[in-house]
Design an enzyme around this catalytic site. Structure first.
Site, PDB file in Angstrom:
ATOM      1  N   ARG A   1     -12.863  13.890  -9.808  1.00 44.19           N
ATOM      2  CA  ARG A   1     -12.082  13.449 -10.971  1.00 44.19           C
ATOM      3  C   ARG A   1     -11.240  12.207 -10.673  1.00 44.19           C
ATOM      4  O   ARG A   1     -10.764  11.546 -11.592  1.00 44.19           O
ATOM      5  CB  ARG A   1     -11.178  14.594 -11.443  1.00 44.19           C
TER       6      ARG A   1
ATOM      7  N   THR B   1     -12.274  27.371  -0.054  1.00 45.19           N
ATOM      8  CA  THR B   1     -11.154  27.348   0.888  1.00 45.19           C
ATOM      9  C   THR B   1     -11.351  28.316   2.048  1.00 45.19           C
ATOM     10  O   THR B   1     -10.948  28.031   3.180  1.00 45.19           O
ATOM     11  CB  THR B   1      -9.853  27.683   0.144  1.00 45.19           C
TER      12      THR B   1
ATOM     13  N   ASP C   1      -4.180  17.599  -0.529  1.00 48.55           N
ATOM     14  CA  ASP C   1      -3.953  16.830  -1.750  1.00 48.55           C
ATOM     15  C   ASP C   1      -2.727  17.325  -2.510  1.00 48.55           C
ATOM     16  O   ASP C   1      -2.600  17.092  -3.711  1.00 48.55           O
ATOM     17  CB  ASP C   1      -5.190  16.879  -2.653  1.00 48.55           C
TER      18      ASP C   1
ATOM     19  N   LYS D   1       6.709 -19.618   6.584  1.00 49.35           N
ATOM     20  CA  LYS D   1       5.543 -18.924   7.121  1.00 49.35           C
ATOM     21  C   LYS D   1       5.549 -19.006   8.645  1.00 49.35           C
ATOM     22  O   LYS D   1       5.581 -20.084   9.219  1.00 49.35           O
ATOM     23  CB  LYS D   1       4.266 -19.542   6.545  1.00 49.35           C
TER      24      LYS D   1
ATOM     25  N   ASN E   1      19.955 -29.005   8.171  1.00 49.10           N
ATOM     26  CA  ASN E   1      19.947 -29.097   6.708  1.00 49.10           C
ATOM     27  C   ASN E   1      18.673 -29.799   6.269  1.00 49.10           C
ATOM     28  O   ASN E   1      18.346 -30.879   6.763  1.00 49.10           O
ATOM     29  CB  ASN E   1      21.162 -29.873   6.203  1.00 49.10           C
TER      30      ASN E   1
ATOM     31  N   TYR F   1      -1.256 -27.993   9.058  1.00 51.10           N
ATOM     32  CA  TYR F   1      -2.705 -27.725   9.083  1.00 51.10           C
ATOM     33  C   TYR F   1      -3.474 -29.030   8.999  1.00 51.10           C
ATOM     34  O   TYR F   1      -3.256 -29.838   8.092  1.00 51.10           O
ATOM     35  CB  TYR F   1      -3.059 -26.810   7.909  1.00 51.10           C
TER      36      TYR F   1
END
Length: 457
Positions: free
Chosen positions: A16, A79, A103, A350, A376, A386
């Site tokens: 489900r 079970t 669950d 980054k 600053n 890059y």
């Protein structure tokens, strides 16, 4: 002291859910459902536990890691059959085992501990975890005798009209005396319409043999099973509220709990204020006296004391004490923002270290860099890291002033106490205490507009 063990049933397919992912690996507040159950079992103090896997077993086992024991259920035959797959795990053990659904992620370690204590102190052969609900349809009813002892479990479809009025229902979680459970498993059969082996039959077998069976009543929400995306959302909501209440009880101000999401593994110090729309995920640690402004997202990061963050995204990074981030900043993984630093609006950092007291106020990109203290950066500064095939590092010393619209083309080093003129493109190292100017000389051609006839009507 009686030894206690755990079995977690995580072999089901979960049709489900309509998902390629095994059901028990769907997340509730940032952790897989089976992960929540494992945490609860471990925190309750069990001596050992095992997880039963079946559907897409290798994916589940990879998620669990090499340190967690697993048993393989080759076919999902109920079970009772799942527990039979754990007979090798149980055979040489004495004591108590609790059997839980992988669950049903809302079970708590406190409830598990209390079930163990209740079961052992009453010398039960089996204990059923039960709960009261106003909507018991579909659940097995717990039928008690006049003295309050459990008489039997009646499935909804088999219950009489009077029995269907009973609000106490079976959760599907049980404690067993291990020796008695192994004996009962030998007598379970699959003579039913589904051709499956039901663990509830073990309860009936023990009752008929004169063994004591008890029932421990807990909060119904704790054994809320998840069989669909709708139920997954319901479980997330219960867990989300539980997490928020824990933080608020520990001294965190959450201005609007209805619009705040905090993952289960997040730590937050006292007197920190969380504004509406905040999402905090992973193993994030936030210190005391910080302000996390609206619509901020933080993942797997360390935020120290006294930090202010406004409407920003911070991923796998460290924001040090007194720093101010945002609004609209993007701090990407492996970045460190120093004490009392300022990262302003529309700034992206980054894989870089920003020194104490440094200000990067707006419209700037810093990537693959080491930036010193008290620098600053003017508006529009870009670290050109890059070259089309490789990333390169930029090193900025202490007390450096970078003018607006500067490009720093890596690899390049700007030493302490240097100035870079606005509009420069820096491709060579800048010595200590220098002024670097790298731009074309301005030329004004007077009368040019009139000669071209521009703006004439």
């Amino acid at each position: 002291m009686e030894k206690c063990y755990g079995i977690i049933l995580a072999a089901g397919e979960g049709k489900r859910m309509k998902s390629k992912l095994p059901k028990v690996l769907h997340e509730v507040c940032g952790k897989s459902m089976v992960g929540h159950v494992i945490d609860a079992v471990v925190s309750s103090g069990v001596d050992d536990f095992i997880v039963v896997v079946g559907h897409k077993a290798e994916i589940v086992k990879t998620h669990l890691g090499d340190t967690i024991k697993t048993a393989y259920q080759d076919r999902q035959l109920g079970t009772g059959h799942a527990v039979m797959c754990c007979e090798d795990f149980l055979r040489d053990k004495e004591g108590t085992v609790i059997i839980l659904a992988g669950d049903a992620p809302l079970i708590t370690s406190d409830t598990i501990s209390k079930v163990f204590e209740f079961h052992n102190s009453n010398n039960f052969s089996a204990t059923i975890l039960t709960g009261d609900t106003d909507y018991p349809d579909g659940f097995g009813r717990i039928i008690r005798d006049a003295s309050g002892e459990v008489e039997r479990i009646v499935e909804h479809k088999d219950a009489t009209e009077e029995e269907r009025k009973v609000k106490e229902v079976n959760s599907g979680t049980y404690c067993f005396n291990i020796k008695h459970l192994l004996e009962a498993l030998k007598n379970i059969n699959n003579n039913n319409a589904q051709g499956e082996y039901y663990l509830t039959d073990a309860i009936e077998i023990l009752k008929k043999s004169g063994k004591k069976v008890g029932a421990f009543k807990a909060d119904f929400n704790e054994f809320m099973g998840v069989n669909s995306r709708v139920q997954l959302a319901d479980a997330n909501e219960v867990m989300r509220r539980r997490i928020l209440e824990k933080h608020m009880n520990n001294g965190v101000t959450i201005l609007n709990p209805n619009s705040t999401f905090i993952g289960v593994d997040v730590t937050i110090g006292a007197d920190t204020i969380i504004y509406p729309g905040v999402i905090i995920e992973g193993k994030t640690i936030i210190g005391e006296d910080s302000i996390i402004g609206h619509n901020t997202r933080i993942v797997d990061s360390n935020i120290d004391n006294g930090v202010k963050i406004q409407s920003s995204v911070i991923l796998e990074s460290h924001i040090m004490e007194g720093a101010n981030v945002g609004p609209f900043a993007y701090i990407r993984p492996d970045s460190v923002i120093g004490r009392d630093a300022k990262i302003g609006d529309f700034v992206e950092i980054k894989k870089s270290t920003i020194g104490e007291g440094t200000k990067v106020s707006h419209l700037t990109y810093i990537g693959d860099a080491e930036v010193g203290e008290n620098c600053n950066f003017g508006c529009g500064t870009v670290f050109v890291n890059y070259d089309g095939s490789k990333k390169h590092k930029t090193v900025i010393g202490n007390n450096v002033f970078v003018g607006c619209n500067t490009n720093l083309v890596a690899p390049v080093t700007v030493e302490d106490d240097s100035y870079i003129a606005a509009g420069s493109t820096i491709t060579e190292d800048v010595p200590k205490g220098s002024l670097a100017i790298a731009r074309s000389k301005q030329v004004n051609k007077e009368g040019w507009v009139e000669k071209k006839g521009i703006w004439k009507k």
